[in-house]
Design a protein around this motif. Structure first.
Motif, PDB file in Angstrom:
ATOM      1  N   GLU A 299       1.201  16.821   0.825  1.00  0.00           N
ATOM      2  CA  GLU A 299       2.200  16.628   1.767  1.00  0.00           C
ATOM      3  C   GLU A 299       1.734  15.311   2.592  1.00  0.00           C
ATOM      4  O   GLU A 299       2.805  14.860   3.651  1.00  0.00           O
ATOM      5  CB  GLU A 299       2.107  17.634   3.022  1.00  0.00           C
ATOM      6  N   ASP A 300       0.890  14.648   1.811  1.00  0.00           N
ATOM      7  CA  ASP A 300       0.521  13.312   2.554  1.00  0.00           C
ATOM      8  C   ASP A 300       1.160  12.183   1.546  1.00  0.00           C
ATOM      9  O   ASP A 300       1.248  11.009   1.938  1.00  0.00           O
ATOM     10  CB  ASP A 300      -0.742  13.224   2.566  1.00  0.00           C
ATOM     11  N   LEU A 301       2.053  12.349   0.325  1.00  0.00           N
ATOM     12  CA  LEU A 301       2.625  11.547  -0.034  1.00  0.00           C
ATOM     13  C   LEU A 301       3.802  10.643   0.275  1.00  0.00           C
ATOM     14  O   LEU A 301       3.228   9.560  -0.179  1.00  0.00           O
ATOM     15  CB  LEU A 301       3.568  12.563  -1.385  1.00  0.00           C
ATOM     16  N   HIS A 302       4.551  11.018   1.228  1.00  0.00           N
ATOM     17  CA  HIS A 302       5.331   9.966   1.774  1.00  0.00           C
ATOM     18  C   HIS A 302       4.359   8.801   2.417  1.00  0.00           C
ATOM     19  O   HIS A 302       4.696   7.761   2.731  1.00  0.00           O
ATOM     20  CB  HIS A 302       6.372  10.350   2.768  1.00  0.00           C
ATOM     21  N   ALA A 303       3.342   9.076   3.386  1.00  0.00           N
ATOM     22  CA  ALA A 303       2.608   8.152   4.434  1.00  0.00           C
ATOM     23  C   ALA A 303       1.679   7.710   3.631  1.00  0.00           C
ATOM     24  O   ALA A 303       1.425   6.273   3.445  1.00  0.00           O
ATOM     25  CB  ALA A 303       1.334   9.306   4.998  1.00  0.00           C
ATOM     26  N   ILE A 304       0.861   8.247   1.897  1.00  0.00           N
ATOM     27  CA  ILE A 304       0.854   7.010   1.327  1.00  0.00           C
ATOM     28  C   ILE A 304       1.095   6.030   0.460  1.00  0.00           C
ATOM     29  O   ILE A 304       1.458   5.280   0.421  1.00  0.00           O
ATOM     30  CB  ILE A 304       0.390   8.185   0.152  1.00  0.00           C
ATOM     31  N   MET A 305       2.607   6.941   0.398  1.00  0.00           N
ATOM     32  CA  MET A 305       3.241   5.807  -0.171  1.00  0.00           C
ATOM     33  C   MET A 305       4.470   4.686   0.353  1.00  0.00           C
ATOM     34  O   MET A 305       3.915   3.585   0.009  1.00  0.00           O
ATOM     35  CB  MET A 305       4.697   6.422  -1.009  1.00  0.00           C
ATOM     36  N   ALA A 306       3.914   4.570   1.846  1.00  0.00           N
ATOM     37  CA  ALA A 306       4.543   4.027   2.576  1.00  0.00           C
ATOM     38  C   ALA A 306       2.750   2.795   2.713  1.00  0.00           C
ATOM     39  O   ALA A 306       3.433   1.853   2.872  1.00  0.00           O
ATOM     40  CB  ALA A 306       4.575   4.520   4.056  1.00  0.00           C
TER      41      ALA A 306
ATOM     42  N   GLU B   7       1.441   2.083   0.212  1.00  0.00           N
ATOM     43  CA  GLU B   7       1.087   2.268  -1.060  1.00  0.00           C
ATOM     44  C   GLU B   7       2.080   0.397  -1.425  1.00  0.00           C
ATOM     45  O   GLU B   7       1.946  -0.561  -2.229  1.00  0.00           O
ATOM     46  CB  GLU B   7       1.702   2.502  -2.426  1.00  0.00           C
ATOM     47  N   ASN B   8       3.482   0.823  -0.976  1.00  0.00           N
ATOM     48  CA  ASN B   8       4.362   0.214  -0.814  1.00  0.00           C
ATOM     49  C   ASN B   8       3.996  -1.444  -0.379  1.00  0.00           C
ATOM     50  O   ASN B   8       4.840  -2.085  -0.216  1.00  0.00           O
ATOM     51  CB  ASN B   8       5.663   0.575  -1.455  1.00  0.00           C
ATOM     52  N   ARG B   9       3.892  -1.359   0.915  1.00  0.00           N
ATOM     53  CA  ARG B   9       3.154  -2.087   2.130  1.00  0.00           C
ATOM     54  C   ARG B   9       2.118  -2.777   0.989  1.00  0.00           C
ATOM     55  O   ARG B   9       1.774  -4.201   1.319  1.00  0.00           O
ATOM     56  CB  ARG B   9       2.679  -1.396   3.625  1.00  0.00           C
ATOM     57  N   SER B  10       1.083  -2.343   0.633  1.00  0.00           N
ATOM     58  CA  SER B  10       0.034  -3.275   0.408  1.00  0.00           C
ATOM     59  C   SER B  10      -0.115  -3.366  -0.849  1.00  0.00           C
ATOM     60  O   SER B  10      -0.450  -4.204  -1.249  1.00  0.00           O
ATOM     61  CB  SER B  10      -1.641  -1.972   0.851  1.00  0.00           C
ATOM     62  N   PHE B  11       1.058  -3.188  -1.868  1.00  0.00           N
ATOM     63  CA  PHE B  11       1.354  -3.309  -3.447  1.00  0.00           C
ATOM     64  C   PHE B  11       2.782  -3.603  -3.272  1.00  0.00           C
ATOM     65  O   PHE B  11       3.166  -2.979  -4.207  1.00  0.00           O
ATOM     66  CB  PHE B  11       0.396  -2.939  -4.512  1.00  0.00           C
ATOM     67  N   PRO B  12       3.306  -4.590  -2.448  1.00  0.00           N
ATOM     68  CA  PRO B  12       4.910  -4.828  -3.351  1.00  0.00           C
ATOM     69  C   PRO B  12       5.062  -4.715  -4.406  1.00  0.00           C
ATOM     70  O   PRO B  12       6.153  -5.005  -4.319  1.00  0.00           O
ATOM     71  CB  PRO B  12       4.962  -6.048  -1.891  1.00  0.00           C
ATOM     72  N   THR B  13       5.030  -6.047  -5.089  1.00  0.00           N
ATOM     73  CA  THR B  13       4.946  -6.296  -6.269  1.00  0.00           C
ATOM     74  C   THR B  13       5.069  -5.304  -7.027  1.00  0.00           C
ATOM     75  O   THR B  13       5.330  -5.303  -8.680  1.00  0.00           O
ATOM     76  CB  THR B  13       4.880  -7.716  -6.707  1.00  0.00           C
ATOM     77  N   ASP B  14       3.317  -3.921  -7.580  1.00  0.00           N
ATOM     78  CA  ASP B  14       3.064  -3.316  -8.176  1.00  0.00           C
ATOM     79  C   ASP B  14       2.415  -2.565  -7.981  1.00  0.00           C
ATOM     80  O   ASP B  14       1.984  -2.031  -8.479  1.00  0.00           O
ATOM     81  CB  ASP B  14       2.510  -3.864  -9.556  1.00  0.00           C
TER      82      ASP B  14
ATOM     83  N   SER C 270       4.966   4.851  -8.230  1.00  0.00           N
ATOM     84  CA  SER C 270       5.842   5.180  -8.660  1.00  0.00           C
ATOM     85  C   SER C 270       5.048   6.704  -7.438  1.00  0.00           C
ATOM     86  O   SER C 270       4.242   6.708  -8.032  1.00  0.00           O
ATOM     87  CB  SER C 270       6.277   5.521  -9.179  1.00  0.00           C
ATOM     88  N   PRO C 271       6.402   7.215  -6.519  1.00  0.00           N
ATOM     89  CA  PRO C 271       6.140   8.550  -5.539  1.00  0.00           C
ATOM     90  C   PRO C 271       5.703   9.457  -6.816  1.00  0.00           C
ATOM     91  O   PRO C 271       4.378   9.903  -6.966  1.00  0.00           O
ATOM     92  CB  PRO C 271       7.179   8.562  -5.410  1.00  0.00           C
ATOM     93  N   GLU C 272       6.192   9.753  -8.099  1.00  0.00           N
ATOM     94  CA  GLU C 272       5.670  10.107  -9.437  1.00  0.00           C
ATOM     95  C   GLU C 272       4.102   9.696 -10.022  1.00  0.00           C
ATOM     96  O   GLU C 272       3.694  10.969 -10.142  1.00  0.00           O
ATOM     97  CB  GLU C 272       6.848  10.232 -10.624  1.00  0.00           C
ATOM     98  N   THR C 273       3.976   8.717  -9.362  1.00  0.00           N
ATOM     99  CA  THR C 273       2.442   8.632 -10.228  1.00  0.00           C
ATOM    100  C   THR C 273       1.636   9.241  -9.727  1.00  0.00           C
ATOM    101  O   THR C 273       0.541   9.591  -9.748  1.00  0.00           O
ATOM    102  CB  THR C 273       2.852   7.258 -10.779  1.00  0.00           C
ATOM    103  N   MET C 274       2.038   8.457  -8.343  1.00  0.00           N
ATOM    104  CA  MET C 274       1.396   9.357  -7.085  1.00  0.00           C
ATOM    105  C   MET C 274       1.120  10.354  -6.985  1.00  0.00           C
ATOM    106  O   MET C 274      -0.132  11.434  -6.663  1.00  0.00           O
ATOM    107  CB  MET C 274       1.640   8.770  -5.976  1.00  0.00           C
ATOM    108  N   ALA C 275       1.823  11.470  -7.081  1.00  0.00           N
ATOM    109  CA  ALA C 275       2.205  13.027  -7.016  1.00  0.00           C
ATOM    110  C   ALA C 275       1.207  13.248  -7.991  1.00  0.00           C
ATOM    111  O   ALA C 275       0.332  13.907  -7.974  1.00  0.00           O
ATOM    112  CB  ALA C 275       3.328  12.982  -6.796  1.00  0.00           C
ATOM    113  N   ALA C 276       1.502  13.135  -9.194  1.00  0.00           N
ATOM    114  CA  ALA C 276       0.702  13.419 -10.278  1.00  0.00           C
ATOM    115  C   ALA C 276      -1.427  13.418 -10.371  1.00  0.00           C
ATOM    116  O   ALA C 276      -1.855  13.906 -10.303  1.00  0.00           O
ATOM    117  CB  ALA C 276       0.663  12.739 -11.719  1.00  0.00           C
ATOM    118  N   GLU C 277      -1.584  11.975  -9.000  1.00  0.00           N
ATOM    119  CA  GLU C 277      -2.761  11.491  -9.275  1.00  0.00           C
ATOM    120  C   GLU C 277      -3.551  12.487  -8.636  1.00  0.00           C
ATOM    121  O   GLU C 277      -4.157  12.976  -8.283  1.00  0.00           O
ATOM    122  CB  GLU C 277      -2.971  10.763  -8.466  1.00  0.00           C
ATOM    123  N   LEU C 278      -2.315  12.992  -7.181  1.00  0.00           N
ATOM    124  CA  LEU C 278      -2.926  13.819  -6.103  1.00  0.00           C
ATOM    125  C   LEU C 278      -3.428  15.885  -6.589  1.00  0.00           C
ATOM    126  O   LEU C 278      -3.594  15.831  -5.990  1.00  0.00           O
ATOM    127  CB  LEU C 278      -2.042  13.954  -5.014  1.00  0.00           C
TER     128      LEU C 278
END
Length: 162
Positions: free
Chosen positions: A9-16, A18-25, A28-36
């Protein structure tokens, strides 16, 4: 500050973050979801007034001698307040609880604040990976820390509440 286990349920907030902290690399949401969802790691989120402002994860297979910090990120406006240190210590404790005796991480060579935190927390540089972070062409500093015989202070979730 409150640390708690991350959920899908935290994926959306984490990805926000992630994308602000590491804009060029960013992952993906799929990779992060698999990690979680992986039983081989532990991810934590840092909440401030009910909002996720940071996260971190460690890959530590139960019974394995080593572990890896996968990622730590905080919203820029919440950096420099000790949150990254508390998050790191909680991840170190999670790795130790799973039996790890040493832990590794990679940090961008152009991130002296993060490198300084890791050095202050007992990590040492053991190698460099040239041009590791792409497309930015930035070296990775590979760092290592022993967990055995080096207690990690301030590591419980209750102690992380302020």
């Amino acid at each position: 500050m409150t640390l708690r286990d991350a959920t899908i349920e935290d994926l959306h907030a984490i990805m926000a973050i992630e994308n602000r902290s590491f804009p060029t690399d960013a992952w993906s949401p799929e990779t992060m979801a698999a990690e979680l969802a992986s039983p081989h790691g532990r991810y934590l989120v840092d909440e401030h007034e009910g909002t996720v402002v940071g996260y971190g994860g460690v890959r530590a297979l139960r019974g394995s001698a080593d572990a890896d910090i996968q990622t730590i990120a905080l919203l820029a406006e919440h950096r420099g307040q000790g949150r990254g240190r508390i998050l790191l210590r909680a991840l170190l404790a999670a790795a130790a609880e799973r039996g790890a005796r040493e832990i590794f991480l990679e940090v961008r060579a152009d991130n002296p604040s993060a490198e300084g935190l890791y050095l202050a927390e007992g990590f040492e540089e053991i190698a460099r990976r040239p041009h590791y972070y792409q497309p930015d062409d930035v070296d990775a500093i590979v760092m290592r820390r022993e967990l055995r015989g080096h207690p990690v202070p301030g590591t419980t979730t209750e102690e992380a509440k302020a």
